[in-house]
Design a protein around this motif. Structure first.
Motif, short mmCIF file in Angstrom:
data_model
loop_
_atom_site.label_atom_id
_atom_site.label_comp_id
_atom_site.label_asym_id
_atom_site.label_seq_id
_atom_site.Cartn_x
_atom_site.Cartn_y
_atom_site.Cartn_z
N THR A 149 -19.68 -5.16 -23.89
CA THR A 149 -19.76 -4.00 -24.78
C THR A 149 -21.08 -3.95 -25.54
O THR A 149 -21.35 -2.97 -26.23
CB THR A 149 -18.61 -4.04 -25.80
N GLU A 150 -21.89 -5.03 -25.41
CA GLU A 150 -23.16 -5.07 -26.11
C GLU A 150 -24.09 -6.07 -25.42
O GLU A 150 -23.65 -6.88 -24.59
CB GLU A 150 -22.96 -5.51 -27.57
N ALA A 151 -25.36 -5.99 -25.76
CA ALA A 151 -26.35 -6.92 -25.22
C ALA A 151 -26.45 -8.12 -26.15
O ALA A 151 -26.88 -7.98 -27.30
CB ALA A 151 -27.70 -6.23 -25.09
N LEU A 152 -26.03 -9.29 -25.66
CA LEU A 152 -26.03 -10.49 -26.49
C LEU A 152 -27.33 -11.26 -26.31
O LEU A 152 -28.01 -11.15 -25.29
CB LEU A 152 -24.86 -11.39 -26.09
N PRO A 153 -27.71 -12.09 -27.31
CA PRO A 153 -28.87 -12.97 -27.14
C PRO A 153 -28.68 -13.89 -25.94
O PRO A 153 -27.54 -14.19 -25.54
CB PRO A 153 -28.90 -13.77 -28.45
N TYR A 154 -29.79 -14.35 -25.35
CA TYR A 154 -29.73 -15.17 -24.15
C TYR A 154 -28.79 -16.36 -24.29
O TYR A 154 -28.02 -16.68 -23.39
CB TYR A 154 -31.12 -15.67 -23.77
N ASP A 155 -28.84 -17.04 -25.44
CA ASP A 155 -28.05 -18.26 -25.58
C ASP A 155 -26.57 -17.98 -25.85
O ASP A 155 -25.77 -18.90 -25.95
CB ASP A 155 -28.62 -19.16 -26.68
N GLU A 156 -26.19 -16.71 -25.95
CA GLU A 156 -24.79 -16.36 -26.18
C GLU A 156 -24.17 -15.65 -24.97
O GLU A 156 -23.01 -15.25 -24.99
CB GLU A 156 -24.66 -15.45 -27.41
N ARG A 157 -24.94 -15.52 -23.88
CA ARG A 157 -24.45 -14.81 -22.71
C ARG A 157 -23.34 -15.59 -22.00
O ARG A 157 -23.35 -16.81 -21.97
CB ARG A 157 -25.58 -14.58 -21.71
N ALA A 158 -22.40 -14.86 -21.43
CA ALA A 158 -21.33 -15.48 -20.65
C ALA A 158 -21.89 -16.02 -19.34
O ALA A 158 -22.88 -15.50 -18.81
CB ALA A 158 -20.24 -14.46 -20.36
N GLN A 159 -21.26 -17.05 -18.82
CA GLN A 159 -21.59 -17.55 -17.49
C GLN A 159 -20.75 -16.76 -16.49
O GLN A 159 -19.53 -16.89 -16.45
CB GLN A 159 -21.30 -19.05 -17.37
N ALA A 160 -21.41 -15.94 -15.70
CA ALA A 160 -20.71 -15.05 -14.78
C ALA A 160 -21.74 -14.46 -13.82
O ALA A 160 -22.94 -14.74 -13.93
CB ALA A 160 -20.00 -13.93 -15.55
N ASP A 161 -21.27 -13.66 -12.87
CA ASP A 161 -22.18 -13.04 -11.91
C ASP A 161 -21.94 -11.56 -11.71
O ASP A 161 -22.50 -10.97 -10.79
CB ASP A 161 -22.12 -13.80 -10.59
N ALA A 162 -21.12 -10.97 -12.56
CA ALA A 162 -20.93 -9.53 -12.54
C ALA A 162 -20.62 -9.06 -13.95
O ALA A 162 -19.94 -9.75 -14.71
CB ALA A 162 -19.80 -9.13 -11.60
N LEU A 163 -21.19 -7.89 -14.29
CA LEU A 163 -20.95 -7.29 -15.59
C LEU A 163 -20.39 -5.90 -15.38
O LEU A 163 -20.82 -5.17 -14.49
CB LEU A 163 -22.25 -7.14 -16.39
N VAL A 164 -19.45 -5.53 -16.25
CA VAL A 164 -18.80 -4.22 -16.16
C VAL A 164 -18.74 -3.63 -17.56
O VAL A 164 -18.51 -4.34 -18.54
CB VAL A 164 -17.38 -4.36 -15.58
N THR A 165 -18.97 -2.32 -17.67
CA THR A 165 -18.87 -1.67 -18.98
C THR A 165 -18.44 -0.23 -18.85
O THR A 165 -18.59 0.38 -17.78
CB THR A 165 -20.22 -1.73 -19.73
N ASP A 166 -17.91 0.30 -19.95
CA ASP A 166 -17.63 1.73 -20.06
C ASP A 166 -18.37 2.30 -21.27
O ASP A 166 -18.08 3.40 -21.72
CB ASP A 166 -16.13 2.00 -20.17
N ARG A 167 -19.33 1.53 -21.79
CA ARG A 167 -20.07 1.93 -22.98
C ARG A 167 -21.37 2.65 -22.62
O ARG A 167 -22.23 2.06 -21.96
CB ARG A 167 -20.40 0.70 -23.84
N PRO A 168 -21.51 3.89 -23.06
CA PRO A 168 -22.79 4.58 -22.86
C PRO A 168 -23.88 3.89 -23.69
O PRO A 168 -23.60 3.20 -24.68
CB PRO A 168 -22.52 6.00 -23.38
N GLY A 169 -25.12 4.08 -23.28
CA GLY A 169 -26.24 3.54 -24.04
C GLY A 169 -26.41 2.05 -23.88
O GLY A 169 -26.98 1.38 -24.76
#
Length: 255
Positions: free
Chosen positions: A79-99
């Motif tokens: 739902t938002e852009a997190l700082p690098y050191d707070e990013r989830a470990q994953a390989d796909a991102l999904v959102t319904d948030r514009p902007g």
């Protein structure tokens, strides 16, 4: 004015997106161009400036949400852009948030961008052979459905990646994948050194179609062969180069 190399997909017409090549960036040396990978040893400030150039070419001023990529099948909803050191470990991102832009970086693995325009849901996927065969596209689609997407309305585009002619693999990998499903034999051919070559792009098309995606487009661009346009981990490894750059792929929902 910096000129960037952007591959766009007709399947995603009307959706802000782009698969970026290496052209037009600020990096120099072995990673010269639009290097967007923080793990390349490049100056972090230059990498960030390159990422900003890419983002502004898609949705000016929009932040990029990303993940710490680990070659997994894991998809996360953001739902938002997190700082690098707070990013989830994953390989796909999904959102319904514009902007918000979703971004994945690659250097031979396949970037996949997906959207359901009607429901306002988008996804960005990093799919190497590990993630692809483990089902990262399936998990990304499942996450999209939880946000209201309908699989029959999803359009998917596969960006530049390692092509079959350049993708030599071990016999064990090929044998296991065929053992899992004999139909997978069609994704392999014998290479010049009597070793199997894997068609990652065709495999991903089949996985997406099996999941119910009806509109699928593939770029058909080989990151290994097209040295002037794309970074390639395998090419750098074959040449014993000290590092390699990463290209970025972005998709976002305009407000």
């Amino acid at each position: 004015m910096v000129s960037l190399d952007i591959v766009r997909a007709r399947a995603l017409e009307g959706v802000a997106h782009g698969f970026f090549g290496r052209g037009g960036g600020l990096s120099t040396g072995a990673v010269a161009g639009l290097n967007c990978g923080t793990g390349s040893g490049d100056d972090p400030n230059i990498v960030e400036a390159n990422r900003r150039l890419a983002a502004d070419a898609i949705l000016p001023g929009t932040p990029i949400a990303s993940v710490y990529q680990i070659h997994s099948p894991t998809a996360v909803i953001v739902t938002e852009a997190l700082p690098y050191d707070e990013r989830a470990q994953a390989d796909a991102l999904v959102t319904d948030r514009p902007g918000l832009l979703l971004g994945v970086v690659t250097a031979d693995c396949a970037p996949i961008l997906m959207a359901d325009r009607q429901s306002g849901v988008a996804a960005a996927v990093h799919a190497g052979w590990r993630g692809a065969t483990a089902g990262v596209t399936d998990q990304a689609i499942a996450a999209m459905l939880t946000l209201g997407a309908k699989v029959e309305n999803i359009s998917a585009a596969i960006g530049p990646c390692l092509a079959r002619a350049s993708f030599e693999v071990g016999h064990e990998f090929a044998e296991q994948l065929v053992a899992d499903d004999p139909a997978n034999e069609r994704f392999f051919s014998e290479g010049p050194r009597d070793t199997p070559h894997f068609d990652l792009e065709a495999y991903l098309i089949a996985r997406l179609a099996a999941a119910g995606v009806r509109k699928i487009e593939a770029a058909g661009l080989d990151t290994y062969e097209l040295e002037n346009r794309f970074y390639s981990y395998r090419r750098a490894t074959h040449r014993n180069e000290p590092t390699y750059g990463r290209q970025i792929s972005l998709i976002g929902l305009s407000g």
